[in-house]
Design an enzyme around this catalytic site. Structure first.
Site, PDB file in Angstrom:
ATOM      1  CG  ASP A  53      -9.254   2.134  -1.752  1.00  0.00           C
ATOM      2  OD1 ASP A  53      -8.283   2.110  -2.396  1.00  0.00           O
ATOM      3  OD2 ASP A  53      -9.301   1.992  -0.548  1.00  0.00           O
TER       4      ASP A  53
ATOM      5  CG  ASP B 195      -2.303   0.502   1.043  1.00  0.00           C
ATOM      6  OD1 ASP B 195      -2.517   1.242   0.119  1.00  0.00           O
ATOM      7  OD2 ASP B 195      -3.250  -0.011   1.625  1.00  0.00           O
TER       8      ASP B 195
END
Lengths: 410, 410, 410, 410
Positions: A211, A151
């Site tokens: 996202d 991430d």
């Protein structure tokens, strides 16, 4: 031998898929498939939830369709590294340890995925791997991890130019390679700094937007960009928002190096049947990883039907180039995908993103964009969702598509 | 001596063309002309295809019109360097070696062009020259290469700011200079990081957009930018897309340092006669390299007529400044080009990019933009395609231009 | 335990607020509140003006509502550092010194804020802290400073990429930490280089736009950007300008790390009663620091009523997530705020930025964006300004809002 | 003492003008005025042309109005440095040398300006000062140069971020300071990388756009940007193009550090009387350097009238803040300028950039933007071009302005 002008594009792509892979771990030669904990469980994970999901995946025989990886997302560790600087799993959540969990998953014939962040902290504010890449890669290899989702939170300003981002993600790429264990490297930097330009030599896939959320098409301030160049990727990005961002990026992917459009929302509330089919089809055509995100232990028949459509999965895993968009109109989009087996086959997908069922006419000039000769022939067409045979078409094709639905013909 | 205000722009340009060249190899004092393998053969090249093309070029006497370089594009090497780090040609494709090929081409009086990439791999994923610049330049000089097309794929994040790109391309520039052999240096970084600002001191030409396709004017997601500042240059860029991007950039070129609008699509299917003439004219006016890309062994009479129009080639190679655009309207554009021989001559070109034949009136205020005095005179005009004499015009000029066609008067 | 899909967003946020704080000084767990000298006094400050303001704050009992810090802005120092490189207070303005001033403020139970700039000079052209960070932090700690506002003027080109800005501001963050005294670190780089991405690990708050002005909604060339990505933040930014820039940024804040929308204009001329309530409400909902800027010694009853609305202050300091915008229409905006106490409570705020009083209907589909189940229930609503009970609503809510006013219901 | 809210903006500016100057050479406390060779002579300069211009300037008594510097632009040197790396003047153009030329100009009581470029070459492709800054500054000081215009051509990729540009221009700033001779440092990087953010600490002025052309308002591809953030500044920028770019930048200037809108086109063909007055007025109001560029030996009476309007020159050199724009409409713009002498005086300028003479009404709400109290008073107004007294106005002012003209009232 002279390659006819009309087959130039197809030829070039076919060639590319046969040659070497930029990141030399031999993984993800087709886009990875599997399931990830985050969208259902967020931080509330433990050994039981993960093994329960793995068992459900097996029970539904999803592994036979290619869904291989069970990926554990954020929140698996303690908030502190140990005295020698290694990450520690949370012993309450994982009383038998992560290695045991991996063993159990391997015993089912599945791959096990791990999570960390190229930052000081993970997005859930657990310790991140920035400046600890070698220690963490060694630990993951020791635990027999097969996959790393990596991430981008809390990166201490180490983004903003491609080189800064490349160097940050390259450290983990090298650390993983150094372990000797092939670990699929799934970059998650949300498309910042154009990873499609520099990730193919260091990673197997890279996220290209913020996202996803289980919403078909709604502007949300938390995902403010409409374009693939974006300084605030965010989250709450709708299906159509991501599709529109992905359209120009397919050209940058190749075997072993894929654009990741984020996890699947198939099987989640808020999306109707048509929307879910549309979503799954485009993810397959653009060769995004297909990572499920729903509560797999409560998979509906409808979701299962969609997730196991072999014709659609073949667009992702079979001998097809990467899908690209022919046009985008107010209420519709046409997507195309060329075969790479020299069959001359082609997939056409018509998205109806308008608010009502509608009929559409697609002219051959929008299918064979720079190959005028092919516009003169006739083609047999089959609907990949209904399995209907549409006969031979010439010059144009006329089809009905439901609101928020998709037609996929081959 | 006072230079009259009205001649200021012309004077400045004339002066520039007479003085030193920023990259001191003495090459490309006018834009390079020739032929390249890629658009016809892609990776399917070998000694026969290349020599066959060279012979066709000679047979058609294209060299007498200035087409001098035969450029071999990607896919000529093996997938591995040798033990000492040098590139190796593919012995199946080139049984007698590259040096032999160069010798044959030189024997015809032509120049030989080579290809590599400023990246870890070439675009076709063969070894690139990044970090091997000196070895590769030495090898190219040993093979008596005259020209290097230097691509941009897989550059490991070394782009995103002008300085990073400059430094990457400068290494090869210095390596080429160090060999002592004059090698025309043709940068191909697709206009990333504004090469027009920094390439003139290190290269003879620089690509200013993504790759061209044989389509007149169609938006394609694979070439998503409409503007010269572009983070995803891509390919499948139409003729008009490239023309629009090129319009502001002419000011940055000079003798020995040119904007490269990519290879010619003259002679390829999909473009009609009018479109090909328009394409060739603007490429000449803005002083792009004129590198043919069609299957030269099957050159049609029409293509040959276009490629050998001496009046048009003179706009590229003769005593003319760099063309610039006066205006852009919905269906038309006016382009201008000033003589540099103090004759006061001027070229005007009217593009009809609308969908029907049309008549256009051009006022002198759009021709003599900041020289009011010149608006008062009369001028003789000749059509450079039909060779018609249009007589003396005053105040304005009225012309008919076919759909997708161009009028060029001088 | 499985977290229901419908509560995912709320859950994730609640969790975040409970865990560690990225900048480890334990301060600003809720957004800081207080008063700053600049908007009333500019450079014309001295011990009397500051103590006078502190006394007024006490007398109005504003400290009991959370207003804790009295921040001294620019122009407190001499124009030269002393022989050993330390800043010197202006002895005319502060005859008893800064330490004495801090003592007096501490004696009132308030916190004392200091000002400097991450540049060669402050914005008022006094010596800045760039290259003197440790000396200045030590001095501030010695003076028992509780808060530092750290500006961005004259930074010698050290901006333009996130990393350059991060490194510049990080030096002071470390210097403050090194002193051992907890000092709230309030970054003021006007949103340059996306501080929301990198400031959370080094600062307690960061300005996200140019300077505010007491104007409701007017474009001003001195604040030319409409967007949160901005190369010229400037000043004279209107209330609505800042609100629109802030909308996508809430997702980046968390406990101890806040977006700062600049000082409050409540109590200043030019803004009417409705505008001031709207301004104060949104500042609270997005959890901006609430730093008053008006002449506190002349606080009107109306201003006091607004500044002490406990329901609104609770949105900032209580158990609520960070507000986000549901939609933006021409004349209205809907903002939402979720409770973090698992009560399922929600705040909705409807801005009427049109030019007349109006009635608005808000559908539940715009309130429960990705939680379809919740759209089916009924909810009790209370107006947080009028304190009226609006009864139970279902499916939609209909409300009247004055010109430039706001409705806030919970 | 409390500064009334209504006078805040004026006060802040007044203070700034009284304090220290960021670049400590004590020069350009008001914007520099003078004449430059380029727009009339381009490269065709020599001792006679320059001294001829200086004498004309004296004869017209322009020095008495503030025009002090005679600046020699590009093309004064040989194409090679000498054996020890110093620049050499062209002995054909300057048989007695540059020092002699400077002496002659000093003898007239004028200042002498020199030219170089922060690049490998100057724009005319003579040797540039990059990497030779100290040698060149020493030589300029030895020649008793008073002013340096420092250009941006061929900078080898050293632009693209503020820091790279700052560091490149800072080298010369330090080299000039090191000579001990006060030399006005006039940066000419065309607004690249936002010089208004970082130039004030190292230079006396900085160009903020591409080169001006003697055209009132026409889009030209060679000056493609409409905005102050621009990656291709170019040339052929019209008067209105530059005015629009300058509008947000005034806030960044202060005494000793000015935005440079490029040379004056007063006295050149193509601009009518109204256009020239408009041009000169705005240049004065925004406190750009006022550097004439016309053939000063043939100055028309009209040009002289404009260039010597004392009321307008006072806006540049007198006690006035930096002008800013109140609004921009399709055919008109309102500009404002506050007095800094606490008189409360104000200048208002109404641009009519429409295509016909027109009448305009300006409401006080557009003059006193954030000072509502002042909207209630009446004000005496005088036209600064016609010198007419317009009496006392209240609430609004109604004026007639010619096509492309300006009204300036005080």
């Amino acid at each position: 031998m002279v390659i006819p002008q009309t087959h130039r594009a197809v030829f070039a792509l076919a060639m590319v898929l046969k040659t070497i892979h930029a990141i030399d771990n031999g993984l993800a030669l087709t886009p990875q498939m599997g399931w990830n904990t985050w969208n259902t469980f967020a931080c509330n994970i433990n050994e039981d939830t993960i093994l329960g999901a793995a068992k459900a995946l097996k029970k539904l025989k999803l592994d036979e369709y290619g869904y291989h990886y069970v990926v554990m997302d954020d929140c698996w560790s303690l908030h502190q590294r140990n005295a020698t600087g290694y990450l520690q799993y949370d012993p309450v959540k994982f009383p038998k340890g992560i290695k045991h969990l991996a063993d159990e998953i391997h015993a089912m014939g599945l791959g096990f995925g791990m999570y960390s962040s190229a930052g000081k902290y993970t997005c859930g504010r657990y310790p991140g791997s920035l400046a600890f890449e070698e220690k963490d890669a060694d630990l993951f290899a020791e635990w027999e991890v097969d996959y790393l989702k990596y991430d981008n939170c809390f990166n201490d300003g180490q983004s903003g130019t491609p080189l800064i981002s490349f160097e940050r993600y390259e450290v983990m790429s090298k650390a993983l390679n150094r372990t000797g264990r092939p670990i699929l490297y799934s970059m998650c930097n949300w498309g910042e700094d154009s990873p499609w330009d520099w990730a193919p030599t260091i990673a197997n896939s890279w996220r290209m937007s913020g996202d996803i959320i289980n919403v078909f098409d709604r502007y949300d301030d938390r995902c403010p960009c409409e374009d693939y160049i974006c300084r605030l990727p965010g989250h709450h990005c709708s299906i159509m928002n991501i599709i529109n961002k992905a359209a120009p990026l397919g050209q940058k992917a190749h075997a072993g190096a894929w654009n990741d459009l984020d996890m699947l929302e198939v099987g989640n509330e808020n999306l109707d049947y048509e929307e879910q089919k549309l979503h799954f089809t485009i993810w397959a055509m653009v060769k995004s990883p297909l990572i499920m995100g729903h509560d797999i232990t409560h998979t509906s028949d409808q979701a299962l039907e969609i997730l196991t459509n072999k014709d659609i999965i073949d667009l992702s895993q079979g001998k097809w180039g990467i899908g690209y968009r022919s046009y985008k109109k107010t209420n519709s989009q046409l997507w195309l995908q060329d075969a790479t087996d020299n069959s001359g086959n082609m997939v056409i997908a018509l998205i109806n993103n308008g608010e009502k069922d509608d009929e559409f006419t697609i002219g051959f000039e929008d299918i064979f964009l720079d190959e005028w000769e092919r516009r003169k022939a006739g083609y047999k067409v089959k609907d990949l969702w209904t399995k209907d045979d549409l006969g031979v078409i010439e010059k144009k094709i006329k089809i009905k598509v439901k609101r928020h639905g998709i037609f996929v013909g081959r």
